[in-house]
Design an enzyme around this catalytic site. Structure first.
Site, PDB file in Angstrom:
ATOM      1  N   ALA A 248      52.054 -28.195 -78.636  1.00  0.00           N
ATOM      2  CA  ALA A 248      51.963 -28.738 -77.280  1.00  0.00           C
ATOM      3  C   ALA A 248      50.539 -29.242 -77.082  1.00  0.00           C
ATOM      4  O   ALA A 248      49.644 -28.911 -77.861  1.00  0.00           O
ATOM      5  CB  ALA A 248      52.299 -27.654 -76.268  1.00  0.00           C
ATOM      6  N   LYS A 249      50.361 -30.016 -76.012  1.00  0.00           N
ATOM      7  CA  LYS A 249      49.028 -30.607 -75.805  1.00  0.00           C
ATOM      8  C   LYS A 249      47.963 -29.531 -75.614  1.00  0.00           C
ATOM      9  O   LYS A 249      46.792 -29.770 -75.856  1.00  0.00           O
ATOM     10  CB  LYS A 249      49.063 -31.582 -74.636  1.00  0.00           C
ATOM     11  CG  LYS A 249      49.760 -32.881 -75.062  1.00  0.00           C
ATOM     12  CD  LYS A 249      49.468 -34.086 -74.219  1.00  0.00           C
ATOM     13  CE  LYS A 249      49.944 -35.337 -74.961  1.00  0.00           C
ATOM     14  NZ  LYS A 249      50.445 -36.405 -74.131  1.00  0.00           N
ATOM     15  N   ARG A 250      48.369 -28.341 -75.225  1.00  0.00           N
ATOM     16  CA  ARG A 250      47.366 -27.289 -75.007  1.00  0.00           C
ATOM     17  C   ARG A 250      46.907 -26.632 -76.315  1.00  0.00           C
ATOM     18  O   ARG A 250      45.952 -25.860 -76.324  1.00  0.00           O
ATOM     19  CB  ARG A 250      47.907 -26.235 -74.047  1.00  0.00           C
ATOM     20  CG  ARG A 250      49.143 -25.555 -74.561  1.00  0.00           C
ATOM     21  CD  ARG A 250      49.692 -24.490 -73.623  1.00  0.00           C
ATOM     22  NE  ARG A 250      50.937 -23.983 -74.167  1.00  0.00           N
ATOM     23  CZ  ARG A 250      52.109 -24.602 -74.056  1.00  0.00           C
ATOM     24  NH1 ARG A 250      52.210 -25.713 -73.374  1.00  0.00           N
ATOM     25  NH2 ARG A 250      53.190 -24.103 -74.614  1.00  0.00           N
TER      26      ARG A 250
END
Ligand code: GLU
Length: 287
Positions: A248-250
């Site tokens: 995920a982008k995190r």
């Protein structure tokens, strides 16, 4: 052959984006075709210009070249509005005035409405408002426009798409329910914008993650309703992190910026990804 990579500038690109971009680039270049970039910046509140610049820099670091200027969804709002108008004229969309709280309260289920592939399935409250009431409320109440899924499916009939290297797949959009196609703060949903853009850009092969297979059910339906050509699709496996979950982008450690800062060679990484080889700890999985 014409392929595209379409990042949303809402965060840093990671290994999963790199894998997708490398496959799309390689498919096009290997066939002497074209590779385009589209910036999916339709969500004005979450899109940031710095992510656009960083994404393009990441692609250059990977050694991926693209044809022409990147296309921007924010430049194409008039096209989305025109398509929505067509659907409105045919009575396939309706205005919805429900807030999130209204939707949750309209069902007595303890956990709110059931979820479909595009989020909560709309219970249909505004579907049967009279045209007169709808028009009156549109003038002065916040609203979105929803696809009347049952009517849309009835109008389009049975649909298939060509999943590259496999048999034809039947499109089954019903599970999404009455999806939102446009709202005030986002003049077109991902589904509407992406479907229109792929055709307008002349994309012949949509190469993207298998997490978007359910979206293709909707895109195929929109193509049929709007009389648009259907590209070939190829949904690829997803890059998972050391915890086995899809990136995920995190996941900052897997961002291309941090790999680059740690001294990785972008072109060597792209060559590995093309062969399905991932850095230690990462793996490819079909969802
Ligand atoms: N901007 C979308 C995303 O990043 C593109 C998906 C697609 O390839 O259609 O998920």
């Amino acid at each position: 052959m014409l392929t595209r990579f379409a990042p949303s500038p809402t965060g840093a690109l990671h290994l999963g984006h790199a894998y997708s971009a490398v496959l799309a680039h390689h498919a096009a270049r290997g066939a002497g075709g074209r590779f385009l970039i589209r910036i999916d910046d339709i969500d004005g509140s979450r899109s940031r210009e710095e992510h656009v610049a960083a994404s393009l820099a990441d692609l250059m670091w990977l050694g991926l070249d693209w044809d022409g200027e990147p296309v921007r969804q924010s430049d194409r709002l008039a096209h989305y509005a025109a398509a929505l108008d067509t659907l409105r004229t045919r009575g396939l969309v309706y205005p919805c005035f429900c807030t999130r709280a209204d939707i949750a309260a309209s069902l007595s289920a303890p956990h709110g409405p059931p979820n479909g592939p595009s989020g909560a399935i709309y219970p249909g409250t505004c579907r049967n408002l009279s045209a007169t009431e709808g028009a009156r409320r549109v003038a002065d109440e916040p609203h979105c426009w929803r696809l009347d899924m049952a009517s849309a499916i009835a109008s389009a009939g049975a649909l298939m798409w060509d999943e590259a290297g496999q048999a034809m797949r039947a499109a089954d959009p019903a599970a999404h329910g009455d999806i939102v196609l446009a709202r005030k703060d986002a003049p077109a949903s991902y589904h509407l914008a992406s479907t229109l853009d792929d055709v307008a850009m002349g994309v012949t092969h949509v190469i993207r993650g298998a997490d978007l297979i359910a979206s293709t059910d909707v895109h195929r339906l929109l193509q049929a309703l709007l009389g648009l050509a259907t590209p070939v699709y190829r949904h690829h496996a997803l890059v998972c992190g050391p915890d086995g979950k899809r990136l995920a982008k995190r996941d900052a450690a897997a961002s291309l910026a941090s790999l680059r800062a740690a001294g990785a060679d972008g072109r060597a990484l792209a060559a590995d990804l093309r062969e399905g080889r991932l850095p230690a700890g990462y793996s490819l999985r079909m969802p």
